[in-house]
Design a protein around this motif. Structure first.
Motif, mmCIF file in Angstrom:
data_model
loop_
_atom_site.group_PDB
_atom_site.id
_atom_site.type_symbol
_atom_site.label_atom_id
_atom_site.label_comp_id
_atom_site.label_asym_id
_atom_site.label_seq_id
_atom_site.Cartn_x
_atom_site.Cartn_y
_atom_site.Cartn_z
ATOM 1 N N PRO A 125 14.065 16.327 26.566
ATOM 2 C CA PRO A 125 13.407 15.429 25.475
ATOM 3 C C PRO A 125 12.395 16.433 24.798
ATOM 4 C CG PRO A 125 13.667 14.157 27.195
ATOM 5 C CD PRO A 125 14.269 15.434 27.766
ATOM 6 N N PRO A 126 12.183 16.230 23.635
ATOM 7 C CA PRO A 126 12.389 15.380 22.806
ATOM 8 C C PRO A 126 13.564 15.631 21.843
ATOM 9 C CG PRO A 126 10.709 16.527 21.667
ATOM 10 C CD PRO A 126 10.852 17.113 22.901
ATOM 11 N N ASP A 127 14.352 16.629 21.964
ATOM 12 C CA ASP A 127 15.471 17.143 21.196
ATOM 13 C C ASP A 127 16.575 15.683 21.536
ATOM 14 O OD1 ASP A 127 17.724 17.935 20.090
ATOM 15 O OD2 ASP A 127 17.458 19.987 20.691
ATOM 16 N N PRO A 128 16.972 14.845 20.836
ATOM 17 C CA PRO A 128 18.041 14.039 20.837
ATOM 18 C C PRO A 128 19.408 14.540 20.756
ATOM 19 C CG PRO A 128 17.315 13.817 18.536
ATOM 20 C CD PRO A 128 16.627 15.052 19.504
ATOM 21 N N VAL A 129 19.486 15.687 20.565
ATOM 22 C CA VAL A 129 20.844 15.919 20.039
ATOM 23 C C VAL A 129 21.554 16.873 21.498
ATOM 24 C CG1 VAL A 129 22.395 17.477 18.840
ATOM 25 C CG2 VAL A 129 20.474 16.440 17.739
ATOM 26 N N PRO A 130 22.712 16.362 21.927
ATOM 27 C CA PRO A 130 23.284 17.221 23.214
ATOM 28 C C PRO A 130 23.786 18.646 22.913
ATOM 29 C CG PRO A 130 24.724 15.406 22.247
ATOM 30 C CD PRO A 130 23.574 15.432 21.610
ATOM 31 N N THR A 131 23.316 19.390 23.894
ATOM 32 C CA THR A 131 23.786 20.680 23.573
ATOM 33 C C THR A 131 24.920 21.139 24.253
ATOM 34 O OG1 THR A 131 21.318 21.567 23.394
ATOM 35 C CG2 THR A 131 22.916 23.232 24.029
ATOM 36 N N PHE A 132 25.888 21.694 23.779
ATOM 37 C CA PHE A 132 27.202 22.140 24.265
ATOM 38 C C PHE A 132 27.153 23.563 24.523
ATOM 39 C CE2 PHE A 132 28.230 18.423 21.637
ATOM 40 C CZ PHE A 132 28.877 17.613 22.785
ATOM 41 N N LEU A 133 27.186 24.102 25.622
ATOM 42 C CA LEU A 133 26.873 25.429 26.004
ATOM 43 C C LEU A 133 28.056 26.531 25.114
ATOM 44 C CD1 LEU A 133 26.483 25.464 30.022
ATOM 45 C CD2 LEU A 133 24.661 25.201 28.084
ATOM 46 N N PHE A 134 29.098 26.056 25.170
ATOM 47 C CA PHE A 134 29.874 26.754 24.502
ATOM 48 C C PHE A 134 29.631 26.836 22.948
ATOM 49 C CE2 PHE A 134 33.715 28.197 21.996
ATOM 50 C CZ PHE A 134 33.962 29.489 22.702
ATOM 51 N N PRO A 135 29.817 25.421 22.534
ATOM 52 C CA PRO A 135 29.701 25.620 20.858
ATOM 53 C C PRO A 135 28.291 26.140 20.520
ATOM 54 C CG PRO A 135 30.588 23.443 21.772
ATOM 55 C CD PRO A 135 30.021 24.307 22.951
ATOM 56 N N GLN A 136 27.145 25.695 21.278
ATOM 57 C CA GLN A 136 25.683 26.117 20.612
ATOM 58 C C GLN A 136 25.686 27.763 20.778
ATOM 59 O OE1 GLN A 136 22.086 25.493 22.909
ATOM 60 N NE2 GLN A 136 21.255 24.588 20.860
ATOM 61 N N GLY A 137 26.343 28.263 21.807
ATOM 62 C CA GLY A 137 26.042 29.718 22.022
ATOM 63 C C GLY A 137 27.142 30.363 20.947
ATOM 64 N N LEU A 138 28.189 29.907 20.618
ATOM 65 C CA LEU A 138 29.234 30.434 19.576
ATOM 66 C C LEU A 138 28.480 30.389 18.362
ATOM 67 C CD1 LEU A 138 32.089 31.255 19.100
ATOM 68 C CD2 LEU A 138 32.621 28.800 18.391
ATOM 69 N N PHE A 139 27.868 29.335 17.737
ATOM 70 C CA PHE A 139 27.028 29.132 16.552
ATOM 71 C C PHE A 139 25.877 29.991 16.582
ATOM 72 C CE2 PHE A 139 29.572 25.171 16.095
ATOM 73 C CZ PHE A 139 30.115 25.591 15.164
ATOM 74 N N LYS A 140 25.067 30.069 17.500
ATOM 75 C CA LYS A 140 24.172 30.981 17.509
ATOM 76 C C LYS A 140 24.568 32.521 17.385
ATOM 77 C CE LYS A 140 20.423 28.698 20.174
ATOM 78 N NZ LYS A 140 19.420 28.682 21.408
ATOM 79 N N GLY A 141 25.606 33.019 18.267
ATOM 80 C CA GLY A 141 26.023 34.376 17.909
ATOM 81 C C GLY A 141 26.592 34.533 16.537
ATOM 82 N N ALA A 142 27.390 33.561 16.087
ATOM 83 C CA ALA A 142 27.798 33.615 14.720
ATOM 84 C C ALA A 142 26.642 33.888 13.709
ATOM 85 C CB ALA A 142 28.872 32.587 14.520
ATOM 86 N N GLY A 143 25.593 33.088 13.903
ATOM 87 C CA GLY A 143 24.518 32.982 12.985
ATOM 88 C C GLY A 143 23.931 34.505 12.681
ATOM 89 N N VAL A 144 23.855 35.240 13.798
ATOM 90 C CA VAL A 144 23.326 36.560 14.168
ATOM 91 C C VAL A 144 24.361 37.650 13.737
ATOM 92 C CG1 VAL A 144 22.328 38.225 15.474
ATOM 93 C CG2 VAL A 144 21.736 35.908 15.707
#
Length: 220
Positions: A125-144
């Protein structure tokens, strides 16, 4: 070499969509499109796609050493010169560990049948959005790592805006969650949110055989 039946079945339909983003009209000249495949598994897809798309420079990767051996065996057996040696890559780790790939150098980042077997970890908290290790890492990497205008291509079964269909996908989602509560079909609404947080937008959803979809995210 591993030879998953699903990979054999879906390689043709996936390639047809990939051609639109890595085909001969995408760029002029051979070997100029840089592609990173995350979670390349057996290597069947990497060898098949790269051979059909000779203008690409295809970098397969996986977290599993057994998969890395299978990828290397496929590439050697099929003699595909534009596939690089596979690299060990854990998407949940920062992009700095992704085999030395530099920011804004990739034209295409590919992930096939990985989202639904991604680990889930809820953020504090306070972030209400669940973090998926693979998807979040994938999108972070893609963004960079993607160039402006570059594409993150993902394929698999998804929930669309809170709804899973048909019944076979509902059953598949249930079986995944029984195997591991952290697994399951991911919702396109959440993936869209993760994409936008990292400078990408969901440009297109393509219906595929066997109730799967190809999701095309474009780097802004």
């Amino acid at each position: 070499m591993q030879a998953p039946p699903a990979a054999e079945r879906n390689k043709g339909p996936i390639l047809e969509v990939l051609r639109e983003y890595a085909g001969s009209d995408a760029h002029a000249g051979p070997g100029v499109l840089r592609v990173l495949e995350v979670g390349a598994g057996s290597g069947l897809h990497a060898a098949h796609f790269a051979r059909a798309l000779p203008q690409t420079r295809w970098q397969p990767s996986d977290i599993d050493p057994q998969a890395l051996r299978s990828i290397a065996a496929y590439v050697e057996a099929m003699q595909v010169p534009n596939v690089l040696p596979p690299i060990l890559l854990d998407v949940s780790q920062g992009w700095e560990t992704w085999g030395g790939t530099q920011p804004a150098t990739l034209d295409l980042l590919v992930s096939v049948n990985m989202m639904h077997i991604a680990e889930l970890r809820c953020t504090e908290p306070p972030d209400p959005v669940p973090t998926f290790l693979f998807p979040q890492g994938l999108f972070k990497g893609a963004g960079v790592l993607l160039k402006p205008g570059g594409v993150l291509f993902t394929y698999g079964p998804y929930a669309v805006d809170g709804r899973i269909s048909p019944q076979s996908n509902v059953d598949f989602d249930r079986s995944l969650r029984q195997s591991n509560p952290a697994w399951g079909l991911r919702d396109t609404a959440l993936l869209r949110q993760l994409a936008e947080a990292n400078g990408l937008c969901l440009e297109r959803m393509v219906d595929m055989p066997a109730n799967n979809k190809s999701l095309i995210f474009r780097k802004q």
